[in-house]
Design a protein around this motif. Structure first.
Motif, mmCIF file in Angstrom:
data_model
loop_
_atom_site.group_PDB
_atom_site.id
_atom_site.type_symbol
_atom_site.label_atom_id
_atom_site.label_comp_id
_atom_site.label_asym_id
_atom_site.label_seq_id
_atom_site.Cartn_x
_atom_site.Cartn_y
_atom_site.Cartn_z
ATOM 1 N N UNK A 115 34.051 -31.402 -26.553
ATOM 2 C CA UNK A 115 33.219 -31.849 -27.669
ATOM 3 C C UNK A 115 33.014 -33.357 -27.626
ATOM 4 N N UNK A 116 33.980 -34.102 -27.052
ATOM 5 C CA UNK A 116 33.853 -35.558 -26.979
ATOM 6 C C UNK A 116 32.754 -35.982 -26.009
ATOM 7 N N UNK A 117 32.448 -35.123 -25.031
ATOM 8 C CA UNK A 117 31.416 -35.453 -24.040
ATOM 9 C C UNK A 117 30.072 -34.816 -24.367
ATOM 10 N N UNK A 118 30.017 -33.943 -25.370
ATOM 11 C CA UNK A 118 28.783 -33.211 -25.652
ATOM 12 C C UNK A 118 27.639 -34.134 -26.056
ATOM 13 N N UNK A 119 27.918 -35.051 -26.991
ATOM 14 C CA UNK A 119 26.864 -35.961 -27.466
ATOM 15 C C UNK A 119 26.414 -36.916 -26.365
ATOM 16 N N UNK A 120 27.331 -37.576 -25.626
ATOM 17 C CA UNK A 120 26.863 -38.422 -24.523
ATOM 18 C C UNK A 120 26.034 -37.665 -23.492
ATOM 19 N N UNK A 121 26.448 -36.446 -23.155
ATOM 20 C CA UNK A 121 25.660 -35.664 -22.209
ATOM 21 C C UNK A 121 24.286 -35.324 -22.781
ATOM 22 N N UNK A 122 24.237 -35.016 -24.065
ATOM 23 C CA UNK A 122 22.946 -34.715 -24.689
ATOM 24 C C UNK A 122 22.019 -35.925 -24.611
ATOM 25 N N UNK A 123 22.540 -37.108 -24.934
ATOM 26 C CA UNK A 123 21.727 -38.320 -24.884
ATOM 27 C C UNK A 123 21.259 -38.595 -23.454
ATOM 28 N N UNK A 148 27.640 -30.846 -16.562
ATOM 29 C CA UNK A 148 28.856 -30.843 -17.403
ATOM 30 C C UNK A 148 29.883 -29.802 -16.971
ATOM 31 N N UNK A 149 29.427 -28.677 -16.422
ATOM 32 C CA UNK A 149 30.382 -27.663 -15.983
ATOM 33 C C UNK A 149 31.249 -28.169 -14.833
ATOM 34 N N UNK A 150 30.736 -29.128 -14.082
ATOM 35 C CA UNK A 150 31.536 -29.678 -12.989
ATOM 36 C C UNK A 150 32.753 -30.433 -13.508
ATOM 37 N N UNK A 151 32.685 -30.915 -14.757
ATOM 38 C CA UNK A 151 33.865 -31.538 -15.367
ATOM 39 C C UNK A 151 34.993 -30.522 -15.487
ATOM 40 N N UNK A 153 30.094 -24.349 -25.206
ATOM 41 C CA UNK A 153 29.693 -25.542 -25.954
ATOM 42 C C UNK A 153 28.554 -26.296 -25.285
ATOM 43 N N UNK A 154 28.725 -26.664 -23.996
ATOM 44 C CA UNK A 154 27.684 -27.425 -23.316
ATOM 45 C C UNK A 154 26.387 -26.633 -23.219
ATOM 46 N N UNK A 155 26.502 -25.325 -22.964
ATOM 47 C CA UNK A 155 25.300 -24.498 -22.883
ATOM 48 C C UNK A 155 24.581 -24.441 -24.224
ATOM 49 N N UNK A 156 25.336 -24.456 -25.311
ATOM 50 C CA UNK A 156 24.729 -24.426 -26.636
ATOM 51 C C UNK A 156 24.009 -25.738 -26.943
ATOM 52 N N UNK A 157 24.637 -26.864 -26.599
ATOM 53 C CA UNK A 157 24.088 -28.173 -26.955
ATOM 54 C C UNK A 157 22.914 -28.557 -26.052
ATOM 55 N N UNK A 158 22.968 -28.185 -24.780
ATOM 56 C CA UNK A 158 22.024 -28.713 -23.798
ATOM 57 C C UNK A 158 20.884 -27.767 -23.450
#
Length: 243
Positions: free
Chosen positions: A88-96, A113-116, A180-185
């Motif tokens: 969740x801490x990386x979701x917003x930066x990745x979105x931007x 993001x999945x590579x993280x 999470x990442x799939x939902x946000x991005x």
């Protein structure tokens, strides 16, 4: 879950519940295949791509860490510590970032993001597998005229192949289940199956029959991979466990 996917909608919310129906139907499966096939394909593309990249990078990095002690014990552990990083801490930066590069709702926006999640695990696992291969085998191959890259390709990688298969399977499972990442991005074009299942709602709540059919469909790739790669799983999980 399979029985629920075959029950008519009129029987799903009965009290007491009926687990076996006398009127099985494929309506839920028809609806799911017609409406959720693209998210299923998106999940396959994202998970397969993330797994291939993670195993490739993990093989090279793991070999370097095991044989050349790159970074000592600090750098490999730092890479592993990325697994502790809350997504969740990386979701917003990745979105931007993805929005600035105009990559939102694309497969790349989810794969990166999945590579993280997958690369740190692959690096750490393959590093351990390579460390278990005796150096003498590689030195003997080099004495016989094999190049360093040839030693890696012909000696080291075949010996740790079961471990690589296990690593790839776990990386695929984690990427396949990531939500999470799939939902946000994503929005619609690159939506993955977990996000699509979470959105299967109607006025009265979840579409239990369709959700059960989609969830059953979501288990198939992992189940098929586990069955096909079964002979490698035990060898890979036990690799290095017995001295």
């Amino acid at each position: 879950m399979i029985l629920t996917s075959l029950q008519p909608s009129s029987e799903l919310m009965q009290s007491p519940p009926r687990f076996i129906t006398s009127h099985p139907t494929l309506d839920h499966w028809r609806f799911t295949i017609r409406n959720k096939l693209q998210p299923f394909i998106n999940s396959l593309i994202v998970s397969s791509s993330a797994t291939v990249v993670a195993v490739f990078v993990g093989s090279l990095s793991g070999y370097a860490f095991a044989r050349y002690q790159v970074g000592g014990n600090t750098l490999p552990f730092w890479i592993l510590s990325l697994r502790f990083f809350p997504p969740i801490a990386a979701a917003v930066p990745f979105f931007i970032m993805m929005n600035r590069f105009r990559l939102l709702d694309t497969h790349i926006a989810v794969i990166v993001p999945h590579l993280i999640i997958t690369i740190p695990f692959a690096v750490w696992m393959i590093r351990g597998f390579v460390a278990e291969v005796p150096r003498e085998l590689e030195e003997a191959a080099m004495i016989d005229g094999c190049s360093h890259l040839g030693v890696i390709r012909r000696v080291t990688l075949p010996l740790i192949a079961p471990g690589i298969v296990v690593t790839a399977l776990f990386c695929f499972i984690w990427s396949w289940n990531e939500f999470l990442f799939a939902l946000v991005l994503t929005r619609s074009h690159a939506m993955t199956l977990p996000v699509a299942i979470a959105g299967m709602r109607e006025a009265h709540g979840l579409m239990w029959g369709a959700v059960s059919a989609a969830a059953t469909m979501a288990t198939l790739p992992v189940l098929v991979m586990a069955i096909v790669l079964q002979k490698y799983l035990v060898r890979g999980l036990a690799l290095g466990a017995v001295k």
